[in-house]
Design an enzyme around this catalytic site. Structure first.
Site, mmCIF file in Angstrom:
data_model
loop_
_atom_site.group_PDB
_atom_site.id
_atom_site.type_symbol
_atom_site.label_atom_id
_atom_site.label_comp_id
_atom_site.label_asym_id
_atom_site.label_seq_id
_atom_site.Cartn_x
_atom_site.Cartn_y
_atom_site.Cartn_z
ATOM 1 C CE1 TYR A 188 53.765 84.501 88.938
ATOM 2 C CE2 TYR A 188 51.553 84.314 90.579
ATOM 3 C CZ TYR A 188 52.466 84.115 89.815
ATOM 4 O OH TYR A 188 52.301 82.438 89.637
ATOM 5 C CB SER A 189 57.964 90.597 91.028
ATOM 6 O OG SER A 189 58.676 89.943 92.114
ATOM 7 C CB CYS A 366 65.107 89.693 92.538
ATOM 8 S SG CYS A 366 63.197 89.197 92.868
ATOM 9 C CD GLU A 406 59.766 90.785 96.325
ATOM 10 O OE1 GLU A 406 59.742 91.685 96.977
ATOM 11 O OE2 GLU A 406 59.672 90.772 95.075
ATOM 12 C CE1 TYR A 408 60.407 83.689 91.737
ATOM 13 C CE2 TYR A 408 60.827 85.535 93.246
ATOM 14 C CZ TYR A 408 61.315 85.129 91.867
ATOM 15 O OH TYR A 408 60.551 85.590 90.710
#
Ligand code: FAD
Length: 408
Positions: A188-189, A366, A406, A408
């Site tokens: 997790y960021s 992101c 980034e 996901y």
């Protein structure tokens, strides 16, 4: 964790208290502000300014006001001789030493914009995670929005976990998977700055969406293991943390950098950390002066995570922060379809393109997988109109460490 010992000049009595430091300064101009300079400035090269510890902050501010750039700070010792200025007799005034050109053994000093911050990685590994405690867990989606997204804060005061903005941590959910093995970690960021939401260097925060989908065969609703664990975590409960990891999304130390941020959904997490560092916290060694621009894609207005704070920054720092929403289910793009982030990028292509020509501009993305393709869709036609091959352009940005992704 306010790390720079030299810059952290709060005026407290410390081991540095009675010491002198030498600033090497470039680019001082005599016609900025109305500062009357009390040390000579040479047209080229650096000046060396000796500063007592207790005046370091004040002197830094003065140098910045005069357009100067500090390229190094050293404690004054026997190897750094000084020449007092002839024009000075004020006790608080800085002294100037010319570079010791007569010393043939002295290496040419390499200019540096700022000391590089050491990036911590894998302080806690999956075999021996840090066990933190949940101190906060509150919803971020307003009434009428879709899904569940929570802001979570964990107490990490009992160990050595520390991190930088743009890094991630791993969370190991309790229990076992379908094969009876302990669950693997999920990344997790980090959504807080290195100082944490409480500014005491003792917490780390996340922004977590509960994964929920319909099973493609059974049509049953499936909830993600770790995201459900986190979204339902009680205050006071333990949480197993690994990391930190990641060097891709770090915020440059350079206070003059321009930061373009493209976020979808929980992709806002690292940018919350950036923006809080830039605008809500006060630091001696980082005062953001560049331009920042957040383009944030969400389905509904109610899904604009941290909306009030983002708009507060926009109101308070209109010269340093621009905020653009792409609200897919409420706004229409120029062709009448849903407004996604790539449509905003396309609308603003010229401005973005111009910003990216500046070597101080960094572009961050992101959030959802596929964003990169969307951004390409938005910017590539404009690049091509300028006769620039998009892939070469991106390659160049990557080489200069100005393209950060980034997803996901
Ligand atoms: P799991 O139980 O692991 O289920 C995930 C699995 O479900 C998938 O692998 C897939 O097999 C299946 N699945 C998922 N969707 C569907 C679908 N629509 N149809 C069929 N099958 C499906 N998440 C955040 O919320 N916030 C963050 O800040 C964040 N940061 C991240 C940073 C990085 C660097 C990475 C790599 C990921 C990040 N994530 C973030 C995602 C996070 O790591 C987890 O992947 C996410 O929370 C889901 O984990 P889970 O355990 O809940 O789901």
């Amino acid at each position: 964790m306010y790390s720079s010992a030299l810059a952290a000049t709060s005026g407290k009595t410390t081991a540095y208290g009675s010491r002198l430091f030498v600033y090497e300064v470039e680019g001082l101009s005599q016609n900025t502000d109305n500062d009357s300079l009390d040390y000579p400035i040479r047209r080229s090269g650096s000046v060396f300014i000796t500063v007592p510890y207790e005046r370091m902050n004040q002197e830094m501010r003065r140098i910045t006001r005069m357009g100067g750039r500090i390229v190094s700070i050293k404690p004054l010792d026997a190897e750094t001789p000084l020449k007092p200025t002839s024009t000075s007799n004020r006790s608080s005034k800085a002294e100037v030493a010319q570079p010791q050109q007569s010393n043939p053994t002295e290496k040419k000093r390499k200019p540096m914009t700022q000391a590089k911050t050491k990036v911590p990685v894998n302080i806690y590994k999956p075999k021996n995670p840090y066990i933190g405690k949940c101190v906060e867990n509150y919803p971020l989606v307003a009434e009428g929005g879709s899904g569940i997204v929570q802001h979570l804060t964990f107490d990490i005061s009992g160990g050595d976990l520390h991190y930088l903005e743009g890094q991630s941590i791993g969370i190991i959910p309790p229990g076992t998977d379908d094969n009876g093995k302990p669950h693997k970690l999920r990344l997790y960021s980090i959504a807080s700055t290195r100082h944490g939401d409480k500014l005491d260097d003792k917490t780390v925060s996340l922004c977590v969406r509960q994964l929920e989908y319909q099973h493609p065969e059974t049509n049953e609703t499936v909830y993600g293991v770790c995201s459900t664990h986190l979204c339902n975590l009680e205050v006071g409960a333990d949480v197993a943390i690994t990391g930190p990891v990641g060097k891709e999304m770090l915020l440059p130390d350079d206070e003059d950098a321009n930061i373009v941020m493209l976020a979808t959904g929980t992709g806002i997490a690292p940018f919350r950390a950036f923006l809080w560092r830039m605008f809500f916290e006060k630091h001696e060694d980082y005062k953001f002066k560049g331009k920042s621009w957040l383009i944030f894609g969400v389905p509904y207005t109610a899904n604009i995570l941290y909306k009030d704070k983002l708009e507060e920054i926009q109101t308070n720092y209109p010269d340093n922060f621009e905020l653009t929403y792409a609200i897919s289910r409420e706004q229409k793009n120029s062709e009448g379809g849903r407004m996604y982030i790539q449509h905003r990028v396309a609308e603003q292509a010229e401005k973005l393109w111009n910003m990216l020509q500046d070597p101080k501009t960094h572009l961050y993305m992101c959030g959802l997988k596929g964003m990169e393709a969307g951004i390409e869709e938005g910017l590539k036609p404009f690049a091509e109109k300028q006769g620039v091959e998009w892939s070469d352009f991106v390659k160049g940005l990557k080489k200069e460490h100005r393209w950060h992704v980034e997803v996901y």
